[in-house]
Design a protein around this motif. Structure first.
Motif, PDB file in Angstrom:
ATOM      1  N   ARG A 191     -73.237   5.450 -59.657  1.00 33.78           N
ATOM      2  CA  ARG A 191     -73.199   6.599 -58.593  1.00 33.78           C
ATOM      3  C   ARG A 191     -72.692   6.096 -57.409  1.00 33.78           C
ATOM      4  O   ARG A 191     -71.846   6.824 -56.705  1.00 33.78           O
ATOM      5  CB  ARG A 191     -74.602   7.167 -58.475  1.00 33.78           C
ATOM      6  CG  ARG A 191     -75.338   8.222 -59.522  1.00 33.78           C
ATOM      7  CD  ARG A 191     -76.610   8.632 -59.068  1.00 33.78           C
ATOM      8  NE  ARG A 191     -77.893   7.732 -59.343  1.00 33.78           N
ATOM      9  CZ  ARG A 191     -78.429   7.429 -60.349  1.00 33.78           C
ATOM     10  NH1 ARG A 191     -78.176   8.294 -61.382  1.00 33.78           N
ATOM     11  NH2 ARG A 191     -79.309   6.713 -60.336  1.00 33.78           N
ATOM     12  N   ASN A 194     -69.073   5.666 -57.501  1.00 30.02           N
ATOM     13  CA  ASN A 194     -68.323   7.191 -57.543  1.00 30.02           C
ATOM     14  C   ASN A 194     -68.303   7.589 -56.242  1.00 30.02           C
ATOM     15  O   ASN A 194     -67.281   8.012 -55.610  1.00 30.02           O
ATOM     16  CB  ASN A 194     -69.211   8.019 -58.600  1.00 30.02           C
ATOM     17  CG  ASN A 194     -68.783   7.826 -59.937  1.00 30.02           C
ATOM     18  OD1 ASN A 194     -67.674   7.142 -60.045  1.00 30.02           O
ATOM     19  ND2 ASN A 194     -69.552   8.186 -60.870  1.00 30.02           N
ATOM     20  N   GLN A 195     -69.444   7.572 -55.617  1.00 29.50           N
ATOM     21  CA  GLN A 195     -69.565   8.188 -54.272  1.00 29.50           C
ATOM     22  C   GLN A 195     -68.762   7.469 -53.179  1.00 29.50           C
ATOM     23  O   GLN A 195     -67.777   8.029 -52.383  1.00 29.50           O
ATOM     24  CB  GLN A 195     -70.860   8.223 -53.802  1.00 29.50           C
ATOM     25  CG  GLN A 195     -71.081   8.784 -52.573  1.00 29.50           C
ATOM     26  CD  GLN A 195     -72.541   8.696 -51.899  1.00 29.50           C
ATOM     27  OE1 GLN A 195     -73.599   8.546 -52.778  1.00 29.50           O
ATOM     28  NE2 GLN A 195     -72.731   8.892 -50.720  1.00 29.50           N
ATOM     29  N   HIS A 196     -68.864   6.217 -53.317  1.00 33.04           N
ATOM     30  CA  HIS A 196     -68.135   5.418 -52.250  1.00 33.04           C
ATOM     31  C   HIS A 196     -66.648   4.946 -52.672  1.00 33.04           C
ATOM     32  O   HIS A 196     -65.865   4.397 -51.420  1.00 33.04           O
ATOM     33  CB  HIS A 196     -68.897   4.198 -51.799  1.00 33.04           C
ATOM     34  CG  HIS A 196     -70.376   4.569 -51.342  1.00 33.04           C
ATOM     35  ND1 HIS A 196     -70.483   4.809 -49.890  1.00 33.04           N
ATOM     36  CD2 HIS A 196     -71.358   4.579 -52.061  1.00 33.04           C
ATOM     37  CE1 HIS A 196     -71.804   4.951 -49.603  1.00 33.04           C
ATOM     38  NE2 HIS A 196     -72.474   5.091 -50.794  1.00 33.04           N
ATOM     39  N   GLU A 199     -64.266   8.475 -55.585  1.00 37.32           N
ATOM     40  CA  GLU A 199     -64.060   9.959 -55.155  1.00 37.32           C
ATOM     41  C   GLU A 199     -63.223  10.033 -53.938  1.00 37.32           C
ATOM     42  O   GLU A 199     -62.331  10.727 -53.889  1.00 37.32           O
ATOM     43  CB  GLU A 199     -65.397  10.701 -54.703  1.00 37.32           C
ATOM     44  CG  GLU A 199     -66.317  10.893 -55.923  1.00 37.32           C
ATOM     45  CD  GLU A 199     -67.594  11.677 -55.488  1.00 37.32           C
ATOM     46  OE1 GLU A 199     -67.956  11.529 -54.242  1.00 37.32           O
ATOM     47  OE2 GLU A 199     -68.597  11.825 -56.326  1.00 37.32           O
TER      48      GLU A 199
END
Length: 297
Positions: A191, A194-196, A199
């Motif tokens: 997670r 993916n977020q930092h 994406e």
């Protein structure tokens, strides 16, 4: 310094031979109950570390080792001169899913007992699936030993490429190709990355996923990828090895804000999650940092 380097290389050969033996016997991915780390330990994890520790002991290496499964071991209690970080098998969650997956031992050595990243003088990685050991020596370059012939060659420095949409970026945990419930916090790592990272880069570069820092690092030094975004957590076993190998080939190693890791003090961080970026050129690293930190309205 020469003695500890040659001893470290020989210890990695012992780990590699142990891994090949376990792999050929079909037992390398068996889970064992003796590991001290937060992750579930495989036989490959435990026995790879044991092979290195026992070899270093046999050579009276003046080193204190911080290892994932065996904890901290001082091999020369009275006068340790070196500090080592040892991960028996990096990529155990992928190993359990597929024993032929790319993974291996990571060993890094510093000439300070409280090292900064720039104090690390040696890093080596075994990869039994591709029959090789790759190691870097500070100020001397990066080398590969290919088995079973024991062929040795020096790897070429990175080409200083500019950033483009064709750049291949390996993102740690940007994949589901791993066995669940082996590596503590894996879903949280995924997670976070993916977020930092992922994406922010989708559509800007070619992204590939992996769960073994050892394999990702070998792809970088071989020139198969242009940068690696690496999770920093779980005791920080992997980044020092990636730092040595990246820098020795003329690459760049920073945190996600672009700060050079050179003077950062290495220390275990538990499960605090962050990331580091290892790039083959300063131009690629600078653009990745810009994209990762861009604030979308």
């Amino acid at each position: 310094m020469t003695d500890i380097i040659s001893t470290a290389i020989d210890s990695l050969k012992e780990a590699y031979l142990t891994q090949r033996k376990l792999f050929e016997a079909g037992t390398i991915a068996e889970l064992v109950s003796v590991g001290r780390g937060e992750d579930k330990a495989t036989r490959g994890d435990w026995e790879s570390e044991a092979a290195i520790i026992e070899f270093l002991k046999s050579q009276y290496a003046p080193i204190t080792l911080f290892s994932e499964e065996h904890g901290t071991t001082s091999l020369e209690n009275n006068h340790p001169k070196y500090f080592g970080i040892l991960d028996g098998i990096d990529g155990s969650s992928a190993l359990v899913k597929n024993p032929a997956s790319r993974c291996g031992t990571m060993l890094t050595i510093a000439d300070s007992l409280t090292p900064t990243y720039d104090d690390f003088i040696f890093a080596g990685i075994t990869e039994y699936a591709t029959n090789r050991i790759v190691y870097g020596i500070k100020g001397e370059g990066v080398f590969e030993i290919a088995f079973p012939e024991m062929r040795k060659k020096q790897l070429l420095p990175f080409l200083q490429k500019p950033f483009s949409s064709e750049c291949i970026i390996k993102v740690d945990c940007y994949t589901s190709d791993y066995a669940p419930d082996i590596t503590a916090g894996m879903d949280d790592f995924k997670r976070f990355m993916n977020q930092h990272v992922a994406e922010k880069l989708i559509g800007k570069a070619k992204l590939e996923g992996a769960v073994s820092s050892a394999a990702m690092c070998l792809d970088l030094v071989a020139g198969n990828v242009d940068a690696v975004a690496q999770v920093v957590a779980k005791g920080v076993f992997e980044p020092p090895a990636m730092y040595v190998l990246t820098k020795e080939l003329g690459g760049v190693a920073t945190d996600l804000q672009g700060n050079d890791l050179r003077y950062k003090t290495w220390k275990p961080v538990g499960m605090n999650i962050n990331a580091a970026l290892f790039s083959s050129s300063s131009a690629i690293n600078a653009e990745l940092i810009k994209l990762i930190n861009h604030k979308y309205s």
